[in-house]
Design a protein around this motif. Structure first.
Motif, PDB file in Angstrom:
ATOM      1  N   GLU A  34       0.845  -1.187   0.000  1.00 17.65           N
ATOM      2  CA  GLU A  34       0.000   0.000   0.000  1.00 17.65           C
ATOM      3  C   GLU A  34       0.880   1.237   0.000  1.00 17.65           C
ATOM      4  O   GLU A  34       1.985   1.226   0.552  1.00 17.65           O
ATOM      5  N   PRO A  35       0.404   2.327  -0.593  1.00 14.51           N
ATOM      6  CA  PRO A  35       1.201   3.561  -0.574  1.00 14.51           C
ATOM      7  C   PRO A  35       1.305   4.149   0.828  1.00 14.51           C
ATOM      8  O   PRO A  35       0.415   3.969   1.666  1.00 14.51           O
ATOM      9  N   HIS A  36       2.399   4.863   1.074  1.00 15.36           N
ATOM     10  CA  HIS A  36       2.663   5.452   2.381  1.00 15.36           C
ATOM     11  C   HIS A  36       2.262   6.926   2.407  1.00 15.36           C
ATOM     12  O   HIS A  36       2.384   7.631   1.405  1.00 15.36           O
ATOM     13  N   PRO A  37       1.833   7.426   3.552  1.00 14.84           N
ATOM     14  CA  PRO A  37       1.782   8.878   3.712  1.00 14.84           C
ATOM     15  C   PRO A  37       3.206   9.420   3.606  1.00 14.84           C
ATOM     16  O   PRO A  37       4.178   8.710   3.875  1.00 14.84           O
ATOM     17  N   ALA A  38       3.326  10.681   3.198  1.00 13.43           N
ATOM     18  CA  ALA A  38       4.653  11.220   2.904  1.00 13.43           C
ATOM     19  C   ALA A  38       4.873  12.546   3.624  1.00 13.43           C
ATOM     20  O   ALA A  38       3.933  13.289   3.916  1.00 13.43           O
ATOM     21  N   ILE A  39       6.156  12.839   3.858  1.00 13.98           N
ATOM     22  CA  ILE A  39       6.582  14.092   4.469  1.00 13.98           C
ATOM     23  C   ILE A  39       7.645  14.718   3.572  1.00 13.98           C
ATOM     24  O   ILE A  39       8.634  14.061   3.221  1.00 13.98           O
ATOM     25  N   SER A 110      -0.944  10.142  -2.377  1.00 15.33           N
ATOM     26  CA  SER A 110      -0.949  11.563  -2.747  1.00 15.33           C
ATOM     27  C   SER A 110      -1.962  12.382  -1.964  1.00 15.33           C
ATOM     28  O   SER A 110      -1.907  13.616  -1.975  1.00 15.33           O
ATOM     29  N   GLU A 111      -2.878  11.709  -1.270  1.00 13.69           N
ATOM     30  CA  GLU A 111      -3.862  12.405  -0.444  1.00 13.69           C
ATOM     31  C   GLU A 111      -3.413  12.554   1.001  1.00 13.69           C
ATOM     32  O   GLU A 111      -4.165  13.071   1.829  1.00 13.69           O
ATOM     33  N   SER A 112      -2.185  12.114   1.299  1.00  9.10           N
ATOM     34  CA  SER A 112      -1.681  12.170   2.679  1.00  9.10           C
ATOM     35  C   SER A 112      -0.243  12.668   2.680  1.00  9.10           C
ATOM     36  O   SER A 112       0.692  11.933   3.033  1.00  9.10           O
ATOM     37  N   ILE A 113      -0.069  13.925   2.287  1.00 12.07           N
ATOM     38  CA  ILE A 113       1.261  14.529   2.251  1.00 12.07           C
ATOM     39  C   ILE A 113       1.348  15.651   3.277  1.00 12.07           C
ATOM     40  O   ILE A 113       0.501  16.550   3.303  1.00 12.07           O
ATOM     41  N   GLY A 114       2.357  15.564   4.134  1.00 13.84           N
ATOM     42  CA  GLY A 114       2.621  16.596   5.115  1.00 13.84           C
ATOM     43  C   GLY A 114       3.926  17.307   4.802  1.00 13.84           C
ATOM     44  O   GLY A 114       4.749  16.811   4.028  1.00 13.84           O
ATOM     45  N   VAL A 135      -1.392  19.878   0.666  1.00 15.33           N
ATOM     46  CA  VAL A 135      -0.769  19.620   1.964  1.00 15.33           C
ATOM     47  C   VAL A 135      -1.852  19.332   2.995  1.00 15.33           C
ATOM     48  O   VAL A 135      -2.785  20.112   3.176  1.00 15.33           O
ATOM     49  N   LYS A 136      -1.704  18.216   3.688  1.00 12.04           N
ATOM     50  CA  LYS A 136      -2.719  17.795   4.658  1.00 12.04           C
ATOM     51  C   LYS A 136      -2.278  17.958   6.105  1.00 12.04           C
ATOM     52  O   LYS A 136      -3.069  17.710   7.023  1.00 12.04           O
ATOM     53  N   HIS A 299      -2.540  12.932  11.870  1.00 14.81           N
ATOM     54  CA  HIS A 299      -3.233  13.596  10.780  1.00 14.81           C
ATOM     55  C   HIS A 299      -2.961  13.024   9.386  1.00 14.81           C
ATOM     56  O   HIS A 299      -3.662  13.397   8.442  1.00 14.81           O
ATOM     57  N   LEU A 300      -1.991  12.120   9.261  1.00  8.95           N
ATOM     58  CA  LEU A 300      -1.701  11.538   7.937  1.00  8.95           C
ATOM     59  C   LEU A 300      -2.047  10.071   7.835  1.00  8.95           C
ATOM     60  O   LEU A 300      -2.333   9.577   6.740  1.00  8.95           O
ATOM     61  N   PHE A 301      -2.016   9.350   8.946  1.00  9.13           N
ATOM     62  CA  PHE A 301      -2.451   7.958   8.920  1.00  9.13           C
ATOM     63  C   PHE A 301      -3.975   7.920   8.981  1.00  9.13           C
ATOM     64  O   PHE A 301      -4.608   8.741   9.639  1.00  9.13           O
TER      65      PHE A 301
END
Length: 302
Positions: A34-39, A110-114, A135-136, A299-301
């Motif tokens: 699964e894709p990861h949230p990103a920073i 791409s929907e969980s980028i900080g 930016v989320k 806020h990203l998970f």
């Protein structure tokens, strides 16, 4: 590759409309496909990715985040001229370019980028968080709030008159094809004048990395005087904002950061870190990094 640490790190090149921004991509070793949230993260004034930030990136990657840590144009491994010139608005654009790159990766959600920023880039992420709704989540550490207010505290009287004259002379010289005027970032460089003069700044920069080049253009100082990222802070909401503020910060003054935080809207959180401007990277790394990590997790998970 750091597979023993639970992630891999890759060198990456990012096309910023013709200029190559270079950095490191950290990818957690997947337990699920699964894709990861990103920073997305970068350093402050004249800083390089090798200077203290790897510890943050590694910690985030070990906890399940993809991370892109990059050098701004004109610095480090990235392309761009004049070398060692800091245009804050161009650096804001570099954040946007790297966000675009991160969002294009199959390994990234791409929907969980900080975004994470510190000092000068602590101001950059306020601007990006307020104006780029890809930016989320935002983490702003010891941020620059007002270039003009900081400038008036540092330089006044005859010294200010001399500095403003030097800006005009540099612009005229450059228009005529001359080379930029440079300052040292901290004392001990090849140039007589320096941006910072305190002992803690000297230790921070000179011990940060062998790759650090102790110089910055005079125009970088001029541009910083008109940079007002704190003006954007009320517009970050509803994107969640965490501000980490050092209690005894004389570089990006504590009182300016706390006043700006009061202008931010919910959801927001304030974390006060003991010590001065440079202490969150070293003596209080655990405190600063844990606060950021928990904010990103919240806020990203999913």
């Amino acid at each position: 590759m750091n597979t023993d640490l639970g992630f891999i790190r890759k060198d990456v090149e990012i096309n910023a409309e013709g200029t190559l921004i270079k950095g490191w991509l950290y990818l957690p070793l997947r337990k699920k496909n699964e894709p990861h949230p990103a920073i997305v993260m970068a350093h402050g004034y004249a800083g390089l990715k090798e200077m203290y930030l790897e510890s943050y990136a590694k910690k985030f990657a070990q906890n399940g985040f993809a991370v892109v840590l990059f050098d701004y144009r004109n610095f480090g491994d990235s392309e761009g001229t004049p070398r060692h010139e800091i245009d804050p608005w161009q650096q804001v654009e570099d954040y946007r370019h790297v966000i675009t790159y991160a969002s294009s990766l199959s390994e990234v959600d791409s929907e969980s980028i900080g975004i994470w920023g510190t000092s000068y880039s602590g101001g950059h992420v306020l601007v990006v968080g307020a104006t780029d709704k890809r930016v989320k989540c935002v983490v702003s550490q010891v941020p620059t709030i007002s270039g003009s207010k900081i400038a008036h505290r540092r330089v006044n009287g005859d010294a200010l008159t001399e500095l403003l004259s030097s800006f005009a002379e540099d612009r005229l010289n450059r228009q005529r094809g001359g080379d930029p005027v440079y300052y040292s970032v901290v004392p001990g460089g090849e140039f007589e004048n320096s941006v910072y003069k305190s002992k803690d700044a000297l230790e921070f920069y000179l011990k940060g990395s062998e790759k650090f080049n102790n110089k910055v253009t005079l125009r970088s100082i001029e541009l910083s005087r008109g940079y007002e990222p704190g003006a954007f802070i009320a517009n970050i909401s509803p994107t969640p904002l965490l501000m980490l503020v050092a209690k005894n910060d004389f570089i990006t003054p504590t009182d300016l950061a706390l006043a700006a935080y009061e202008q931010a809207l919910e959801p927001k959180q304030l974390a006060l870190i003991p010590g001065g401007h440079f202490d969150p990277y070293t003596q209080y790394f655990d405190q600063s990094s844990n606060a950021a990590l928990e904010w990103f997790k919240t806020h990203l998970f999913d």
